[in-house]
Design a protein around this motif. Structure first.
Motif, mmCIF file in Angstrom:
data_model
loop_
_atom_site.group_PDB
_atom_site.id
_atom_site.type_symbol
_atom_site.label_atom_id
_atom_site.label_comp_id
_atom_site.label_asym_id
_atom_site.label_seq_id
_atom_site.Cartn_x
_atom_site.Cartn_y
_atom_site.Cartn_z
ATOM 1 N N ALA A 206 0.838 -1.197 0.000
ATOM 2 C CA ALA A 206 0.000 0.000 0.000
ATOM 3 C C ALA A 206 0.872 1.245 0.000
ATOM 4 O O ALA A 206 1.961 1.254 0.580
ATOM 5 N N LYS A 207 0.385 2.272 -0.660
ATOM 6 C CA LYS A 207 0.991 3.592 -0.539
ATOM 7 C C LYS A 207 0.032 4.481 0.240
ATOM 8 O O LYS A 207 -1.166 4.545 -0.071
ATOM 9 N N ILE A 208 0.555 5.145 1.250
ATOM 10 C CA ILE A 208 -0.247 6.031 2.079
ATOM 11 C C ILE A 208 0.426 7.391 2.068
ATOM 12 O O ILE A 208 1.590 7.517 2.453
ATOM 13 N N GLY A 209 -0.293 8.405 1.603
ATOM 14 C CA GLY A 209 0.314 9.719 1.474
ATOM 15 C C GLY A 209 1.464 9.736 0.490
ATOM 16 O O GLY A 209 2.416 10.515 0.641
ATOM 17 N N GLY A 210 1.401 8.829 -0.513
ATOM 18 C CA GLY A 210 2.430 8.785 -1.541
ATOM 19 C C GLY A 210 3.691 8.048 -1.136
ATOM 20 O O GLY A 210 4.663 8.020 -1.897
ATOM 21 N N ARG A 211 3.705 7.407 0.034
ATOM 22 C CA ARG A 211 4.884 6.695 0.519
ATOM 23 C C ARG A 211 4.540 5.285 0.966
ATOM 24 O O ARG A 211 3.387 4.977 1.254
ATOM 25 N N TYR A 212 5.567 4.451 1.034
ATOM 26 C CA TYR A 212 5.448 3.130 1.629
ATOM 27 C C TYR A 212 5.767 3.248 3.122
ATOM 28 O O TYR A 212 6.596 4.065 3.540
ATOM 29 N N TRP A 213 5.139 2.357 3.926
ATOM 30 C CA TRP A 213 5.321 2.407 5.379
ATOM 31 C C TRP A 213 5.518 0.999 5.924
ATOM 32 O O TRP A 213 5.026 0.023 5.350
ATOM 33 N N MET A 214 6.223 0.918 7.040
ATOM 34 C CA MET A 214 6.352 -0.377 7.710
ATOM 35 C C MET A 214 6.482 -0.192 9.218
ATOM 36 O O MET A 214 7.040 0.802 9.703
ATOM 37 N N TYR A 215 5.934 -1.152 9.939
ATOM 38 C CA TYR A 215 6.199 -1.289 11.363
ATOM 39 C C TYR A 215 7.403 -2.231 11.499
ATOM 40 O O TYR A 215 7.574 -3.152 10.701
ATOM 41 N N TRP A 216 8.230 -1.989 12.490
ATOM 42 C CA TRP A 216 9.396 -2.849 12.655
ATOM 43 C C TRP A 216 9.840 -2.819 14.122
ATOM 44 O O TRP A 216 9.466 -1.938 14.886
ATOM 45 N N GLY A 217 10.647 -3.816 14.504
ATOM 46 C CA GLY A 217 11.222 -3.824 15.836
ATOM 47 C C GLY A 217 10.793 -5.015 16.661
ATOM 48 O O GLY A 217 9.904 -5.793 16.281
ATOM 49 N N GLU A 218 11.437 -5.172 17.827
ATOM 50 C CA GLU A 218 11.134 -6.288 18.722
ATOM 51 C C GLU A 218 10.966 -5.860 20.181
ATOM 52 O O GLU A 218 10.057 -6.313 20.849
ATOM 53 N N HIS A 219 11.828 -5.021 20.715
ATOM 54 C CA HIS A 219 11.657 -4.585 22.101
ATOM 55 C C HIS A 219 10.542 -3.553 22.206
ATOM 56 O O HIS A 219 9.880 -3.426 23.232
ATOM 57 N N PHE A 220 10.362 -2.811 21.140
ATOM 58 C CA PHE A 220 9.203 -1.933 20.954
ATOM 59 C C PHE A 220 8.995 -1.822 19.452
ATOM 60 O O PHE A 220 9.858 -2.192 18.659
ATOM 61 N N VAL A 221 7.829 -1.342 19.044
ATOM 62 C CA VAL A 221 7.509 -1.227 17.627
ATOM 63 C C VAL A 221 7.666 0.215 17.194
ATOM 64 O O VAL A 221 7.172 1.141 17.848
ATOM 65 N N ASN A 222 8.362 0.412 16.078
ATOM 66 C CA ASN A 222 8.574 1.721 15.476
ATOM 67 C C ASN A 222 7.900 1.744 14.105
ATOM 68 O O ASN A 222 7.493 0.708 13.581
ATOM 69 N N LEU A 223 7.783 2.925 13.524
ATOM 70 C CA LEU A 223 7.210 3.104 12.194
ATOM 71 C C LEU A 223 8.265 3.760 11.310
ATOM 72 O O LEU A 223 9.006 4.638 11.760
ATOM 73 N N ALA A 224 8.349 3.315 10.051
ATOM 74 C CA ALA A 224 9.322 3.889 9.121
ATOM 75 C C ALA A 224 8.657 4.066 7.756
ATOM 76 O O ALA A 224 7.688 3.389 7.422
ATOM 77 N N TRP A 225 9.218 4.965 6.938
ATOM 78 C CA TRP A 225 8.671 5.235 5.604
ATOM 79 C C TRP A 225 9.768 5.168 4.546
ATOM 80 O O TRP A 225 10.957 5.271 4.850
ATOM 81 N N SER A 226 9.328 4.997 3.289
ATOM 82 C CA SER A 226 10.268 4.921 2.182
ATOM 83 C C SER A 226 9.604 5.382 0.894
ATOM 84 O O SER A 226 8.391 5.222 0.716
ATOM 85 N N ASP A 227 10.416 5.913 -0.005
ATOM 86 C CA ASP A 227 9.939 6.250 -1.346
ATOM 87 C C ASP A 227 10.297 5.173 -2.365
ATOM 88 O O ASP A 227 9.656 5.079 -3.415
#
Length: 369
Positions: A206-227
Motif C-alpha cells: 500500500a501507498k499512504i500519502g504517496g509513501r510506503y510504510w512499515m512497522y518494525w522492531g522487537e523490544h518496541f515497535v517503530n514506524l518507518a517510511w520509504s519512497d
C-alpha cells in the motif's frame, strides 16, 4: 403505517442476514489443521558455499521462521534454514530456502537456498550469521520485496532484497543505512512488517500519502517510511530517538518482547499488525503462560495517522500447544508468525516453532467454528 414499518424492518433484517461477510471476517479465528510441522530440517540438502569453499548441508539443523506469498495459484514459503546442529543457538549460519505448495499444507522444497551470505558488497553485514527471518511483500506490478535480518555475529541489521521471480534476489543492503546521516546503520534492527492492502484477493503493498510504510522492531515497535522500498527512514521523537509506537506490557503475553510479524494489512477495522509477544521470565510474566513463551497477538492502528492504537489484544490468539512447538532449539515454546496469505478463500498463517520447524494455522468462518 405500522404495516409499512414492519415491512421495512423485515427488509433490513433479511438484508443483514444475507449480506456476505468480508474476507477480513475470518482473520480473527485460526485453527491448526495438522499436528505436525509442515517444514522441517533436511540433512540431504547440499549447497556449495563460496565463502567457505566447500559443500555444506545448509538445512541440516533447523528450518523455521517463514515468509509466505501466493504466486501462480501456489503458496511459496521462504524459511530460515540453519546448517550446524552441533552449534549453540545463534552460533550457526542461516540461509533462506524456498518451498512450494498447492494446498498450503504439503510442501515440496528446492535443494538450494535463494538468499545467503556470499562474496558481494554485503558480506560484512551477512556473514557469518547469515540471512534470517524473512518477511515478503509484492508491489502492484509484481516486484517482490524481502525484508530480512543480516547477522554478522555483532549487530543484527534489517536488510532489503528485490526479486521478480522469488528465486533470484538483488540485495539492497541495510534498510536504515542512509537515514539521518547513517545514524542507525550500526544500531540493532530487525523484523519489518510493511503495510499492505487487498487488491481483489491479492495482497499488495500500500501507498499512504504517496509513501510506503512499515512497522518494525522487537523490544518496541517503530514506524518507518520509504519512497523506493530500500531506503527507509524510521520515525523519531523530538529528541531524535526512535519513537515507540507500542511497547511491552507487564503481566501480558508480550511482557518481554513485542516483535513485528507478517506484513501489516489494511482491513475494515484498521491497519492490522500481527505480532509476536514473548512472555517475561521474571515478575512481569503472564502467569497463564510458561515463562519465556512466544505467542501471537494483534494490534489495529488508525489508518489516518498509522500510530494511534484502536484495538490491542490482551491475550494471544495463537500459542504453543503441539509437541513440535514446545521442543527444539527453544523449548520454552514458540509460535512465531512471519507469513500471512489469502489462498483458496482462507487465510494461512505460517509461523516458526521452537526455532526448529514451520507450522501453519488456517482461518475459520463462523459456520466452521
Amino acid at each position: 403505517m405500522k404495516q409499512r414499518y414492519r415491512y421495512l424492518i423485515a427488509i433490513f433484517f433479511f438484508a443483514a442476514c444475507s449480506s456476505k461477510p468480508t474476507i477480513f471476517e475470518q482473520v480473527s479465528y485460526f485453527k491448526k489443521p495438522v499436528n505436525y510441522p509442515v517444514l522441517s530440517h533436511d540433512s540431504n540438502a547440499i549447497f556449495f558455499d563460496s565463502l567457505k569453499n566447500e559443500s555444506v548441508r545448509w538445512k541440516k539443523a533447523d528450518v523455521f521462521n517463514p515468509a509466505a506469498i501466493v504466486r501462480n495459484d501456489s503458496v511459496y514459503v521462504l524459511s530460515r534454514c540453519e546448517d550446524n546442529p552441533a552449534a549453540i543457538l545463534g552460533g550457526r549460519t542461516s540461509r533462506i530456502g524456498i518451498s512450494v505448495s498447492l494446498d498450503g499444507i504439503h510442501f515440496n522444497s528446492f535443494n538450494e537456498p535463494v538468499l545467503y551470505p556470499s562474496k558481494d558488497g554485503f558480506q560484512q553485514f551477512d556473514y557469518p550469521g547469515g540471512c534470517e527471518d524473512p518477511r515478503i511483500v509484492q508491489t502492484e506490478d509484481g516486484l517482490y520485496v524481502l525484508a530480512y535480518t543480516s547477522w554478522n555475529y555483532k549487530v543484527p541489521r534489517l536488510s532489503i532484497a528485490f526479486s521478480k521471480d522469488l528465486f533470484h534476489w538483488e540485495k539492497k543492503g541495510p534498510a536504515f543505512a542512509k537515514a539521518y546521516n547513517h545514524r542507525f546503520l550500526d544500531s540493532a534492527s530487525k523484523s519489518a512488517s510493511m503495510i499492505t492492502r487487498m487488491d481483489g484477493n491479492k495482497i499488495v503493498l500500500a501507498k499512504i500519502g504517496g509513501r510506503y510504510w512499515m512497522y518494525w522492531g522487537e523490544h518496541f515497535v517503530n514506524l518507518a517510511w520509504s519512497d523506493n522500498l530500500y531506503d527507509w527512514y524510521p520515525m523519531v521523537d523530538t529528541a531524535g530517538f526512535l519513537k515507540k509506537i507500542i511497547q511491552t506490557r507487564p503481566n501480558h503475553f508480550d511482557s518481554d518482547l513485542d516483535e513485528c510479524g507478517p506484513p501489516a494489512l489494511m482491513t475494515d477495522r484498521g491497519i492490522m499488525l500481527i505480532y509476536n509477544g514473548k512472555n517475561a521470565n521474571g515478575n512481569n510474566a503472564d502467569l497463564s503462560l510458561p515463562k519465556g513463551t512466544y505467542s501471537i497477538g494483534r494490534v489495529f492502528f488508525d489508518p489516518k495517522d498509522l500510530v494511534t492504537v484502536l484495538i490491542r489484544s490482551d491475550e494471544p490468539f495463537l500459542k504453543p500447544t503441539l509437541p513440535h512447538e514446545i521442543s527444539g532449539q527453544y523449548s520454552a515454546g514458540t509460535t512465531f508468525a512471519e507469513g500471512l496469505v489469502y489462498y483458496k478463500e482462507k487465510w494461512f498463517l505460517y509461523y516458526g516453532t521452537a526455532d526448529s520447524f514451520v507450522g501453519v494455522a488456517v482461518s475459520q468462518s463462523k459456520s466452521e467454528r
